[in-house]
Motif scaffolding. Sequence first.
Motif, PDB file in Angstrom:
ATOM      1  N   ARG A  82     -30.946  54.330 -59.857  1.00  0.00           N
ATOM      2  CA  ARG A  82     -31.910  53.321 -59.421  1.00  0.00           C
ATOM      3  C   ARG A  82     -31.885  52.069 -60.292  1.00  0.00           C
ATOM      4  O   ARG A  82     -32.470  51.045 -59.920  1.00  0.00           O
ATOM      5  CB  ARG A  82     -33.308  53.931 -59.387  1.00  0.00           C
ATOM      6  N   PHE A  83     -31.220  52.140 -61.452  1.00  0.00           N
ATOM      7  CA  PHE A  83     -31.000  50.926 -62.233  1.00  0.00           C
ATOM      8  C   PHE A  83     -30.002  50.042 -61.482  1.00  0.00           C
ATOM      9  O   PHE A  83     -28.995  50.526 -60.963  1.00  0.00           O
ATOM     10  CB  PHE A  83     -30.410  51.264 -63.608  1.00  0.00           C
ATOM     11  N   PHE A  84     -30.282  48.756 -61.451  1.00  0.00           N
ATOM     12  CA  PHE A  84     -29.321  47.797 -60.889  1.00  0.00           C
ATOM     13  C   PHE A  84     -28.996  46.787 -61.970  1.00  0.00           C
ATOM     14  O   PHE A  84     -29.853  46.008 -62.372  1.00  0.00           O
ATOM     15  CB  PHE A  84     -29.879  47.112 -59.649  1.00  0.00           C
ATOM     16  N   ARG A  85     -27.757  46.838 -62.460  1.00  0.00           N
ATOM     17  CA  ARG A  85     -27.348  46.006 -63.588  1.00  0.00           C
ATOM     18  C   ARG A  85     -26.163  45.115 -63.205  1.00  0.00           C
ATOM     19  O   ARG A  85     -25.365  45.455 -62.336  1.00  0.00           O
ATOM     20  CB  ARG A  85     -26.902  46.874 -64.781  1.00  0.00           C
ATOM     21  N   THR A  86     -26.056  44.012 -63.897  1.00  0.00           N
ATOM     22  CA  THR A  86     -24.876  43.151 -63.811  1.00  0.00           C
ATOM     23  C   THR A  86     -24.348  42.934 -65.221  1.00  0.00           C
ATOM     24  O   THR A  86     -25.089  42.474 -66.104  1.00  0.00           O
ATOM     25  CB  THR A  86     -25.213  41.793 -63.181  1.00  0.00           C
ATOM     26  N   VAL A  87     -23.082  43.285 -65.441  1.00  0.00           N
ATOM     27  CA  VAL A  87     -22.464  43.109 -66.758  1.00  0.00           C
ATOM     28  C   VAL A  87     -21.922  41.689 -66.863  1.00  0.00           C
ATOM     29  O   VAL A  87     -21.152  41.241 -66.009  1.00  0.00           O
ATOM     30  CB  VAL A  87     -21.332  44.130 -66.974  1.00  0.00           C
ATOM     31  N   ILE A  88     -22.319  40.990 -67.905  1.00  0.00           N
ATOM     32  CA  ILE A  88     -21.866  39.621 -68.136  1.00  0.00           C
ATOM     33  C   ILE A  88     -20.720  39.599 -69.139  1.00  0.00           C
ATOM     34  O   ILE A  88     -19.762  38.846 -68.987  1.00  0.00           O
ATOM     35  CB  ILE A  88     -23.033  38.756 -68.643  1.00  0.00           C
ATOM     36  N   ARG A  89     -20.823  40.431 -70.167  1.00  0.00           N
ATOM     37  CA  ARG A  89     -19.769  40.512 -71.182  1.00  0.00           C
ATOM     38  C   ARG A  89     -19.609  41.961 -71.596  1.00  0.00           C
ATOM     39  O   ARG A  89     -20.600  42.648 -71.853  1.00  0.00           O
ATOM     40  CB  ARG A  89     -20.119  39.659 -72.396  1.00  0.00           C
ATOM     41  N   GLU A  91     -17.346  43.738 -74.327  1.00  0.00           N
ATOM     42  CA  GLU A  91     -16.400  43.724 -75.434  1.00  0.00           C
ATOM     43  C   GLU A  91     -16.858  44.706 -76.505  1.00  0.00           C
ATOM     44  O   GLU A  91     -18.025  45.086 -76.550  1.00  0.00           O
ATOM     45  CB  GLU A  91     -16.287  42.310 -76.026  1.00  0.00           C
ATOM     46  N   LYS A  92     -15.934  45.079 -77.374  1.00  0.00           N
ATOM     47  CA  LYS A  92     -16.277  46.035 -78.413  1.00  0.00           C
ATOM     48  C   LYS A  92     -17.341  45.488 -79.363  1.00  0.00           C
ATOM     49  O   LYS A  92     -18.199  46.222 -79.823  1.00  0.00           O
ATOM     50  CB  LYS A  92     -15.029  46.423 -79.214  1.00  0.00           C
ATOM     51  N   GLU A  93     -17.244  44.200 -79.662  1.00  0.00           N
ATOM     52  CA  GLU A  93     -18.161  43.609 -80.626  1.00  0.00           C
ATOM     53  C   GLU A  93     -19.358  42.918 -79.977  1.00  0.00           C
ATOM     54  O   GLU A  93     -20.274  42.479 -80.677  1.00  0.00           O
ATOM     55  CB  GLU A  93     -17.428  42.601 -81.522  1.00  0.00           C
ATOM     56  N   SER A  94     -19.387  42.830 -78.656  1.00  0.00           N
ATOM     57  CA  SER A  94     -20.536  42.217 -77.994  1.00  0.00           C
ATOM     58  C   SER A  94     -20.672  42.738 -76.569  1.00  0.00           C
ATOM     59  O   SER A  94     -19.679  42.960 -75.874  1.00  0.00           O
ATOM     60  CB  SER A  94     -20.419  40.689 -77.988  1.00  0.00           C
ATOM     61  N   GLN A  95     -21.910  42.952 -76.183  1.00  0.00           N
ATOM     62  CA  GLN A  95     -22.247  43.385 -74.831  1.00  0.00           C
ATOM     63  C   GLN A  95     -23.390  42.513 -74.325  1.00  0.00           C
ATOM     64  O   GLN A  95     -24.361  42.276 -75.041  1.00  0.00           O
ATOM     65  CB  GLN A  95     -22.677  44.849 -74.817  1.00  0.00           C
ATOM     66  N   MET A  96     -23.248  42.065 -73.098  1.00  0.00           N
ATOM     67  CA  MET A  96     -24.309  41.269 -72.493  1.00  0.00           C
ATOM     68  C   MET A  96     -24.459  41.698 -71.044  1.00  0.00           C
ATOM     69  O   MET A  96     -23.483  41.757 -70.300  1.00  0.00           O
ATOM     70  CB  MET A  96     -23.996  39.771 -72.591  1.00  0.00           C
ATOM     71  N   ARG A 154     -32.655  40.903 -69.884  1.00  0.00           N
ATOM     72  CA  ARG A 154     -31.379  40.369 -70.369  1.00  0.00           C
ATOM     73  C   ARG A 154     -31.123  40.900 -71.776  1.00  0.00           C
ATOM     74  O   ARG A 154     -31.863  40.586 -72.706  1.00  0.00           O
ATOM     75  CB  ARG A 154     -31.364  38.849 -70.377  1.00  0.00           C
ATOM     76  N   PHE A 155     -30.087  41.712 -71.899  1.00  0.00           N
ATOM     77  CA  PHE A 155     -29.702  42.322 -73.164  1.00  0.00           C
ATOM     78  C   PHE A 155     -28.481  41.602 -73.731  1.00  0.00           C
ATOM     79  O   PHE A 155     -27.491  41.388 -73.018  1.00  0.00           O
ATOM     80  CB  PHE A 155     -29.345  43.793 -72.973  1.00  0.00           C
ATOM     81  N   SER A 156     -28.546  41.258 -75.015  1.00  0.00           N
ATOM     82  CA  SER A 156     -27.399  40.703 -75.735  1.00  0.00           C
ATOM     83  C   SER A 156     -27.251  41.502 -77.029  1.00  0.00           C
ATOM     84  O   SER A 156     -28.145  41.464 -77.883  1.00  0.00           O
ATOM     85  CB  SER A 156     -27.606  39.222 -76.043  1.00  0.00           C
TER      86      SER A 156
END
Length: 216
Positions: A82-89, A91-96, A154-156
């Motif tokens: 039921r989560f609806f997510r969109t991955v923006i980035r 990478e190993k050292e960063s996730q957005m 929005r997670f960074s």
Amino acid sequence: MNNLYEVKEQCRFDCFVKMYGYIAQAMMEIGGNRGERAVRDAVIRYGEEFGEQLREELLEQGVQTNLRSMLRAECCCGSDPRFFRTVIRDEKESQMFEVYSCPMETVWRKKGCQAAGAIYCEEWIHAAIRAFTQGKGQANLSNYLTCKRDSFCRFSLYLRPANLDEAQRQECFGEDRTEGEGLMEKEGGIASYFLSLYRCLFHSILHLLTCPLRNT
């Protein structure tokens, strides 16, 4: 359409969310500011235990302990469909990434536990990232659905190699470890998370009750 297994997992996840919401909301209503502080302490403790345990499990499997492998092993906030997510980035050292639909927020809003839910959102990801990265990572949550002004989360997340010593860089990015491509979330995870969060809330309640309650 979800299959029977997915429906069962969703029910278990909803129990986890309701348990936290009801207990945390009651602590805040009864304990005032001290109750809110106790809830925050419980969520922070739970997040730290989550991050430390996940890091140990990946190390035992010979997997790099970076942000990509972390989210492969345990999707942030849960793997409920039921989560609806969109991955923006990615990478190993960063996730957005952004979350537009969250079953946790839906339950807390319907049950009148939004204030407790907002605390969970504000504290959990920071504690989990801090523990998983041994204090070297950073989590930013600029928007979250439990905040009335926001319509998405929005997670960074960041883990900068320059902030690590050589041993830590090898653990997080070393070629002698796998990248965790085939990692699967462990079965029965929600049950262990339920018990862990309940225990953290219980200890916070005990601490809260050691001092006289005041209407603050």
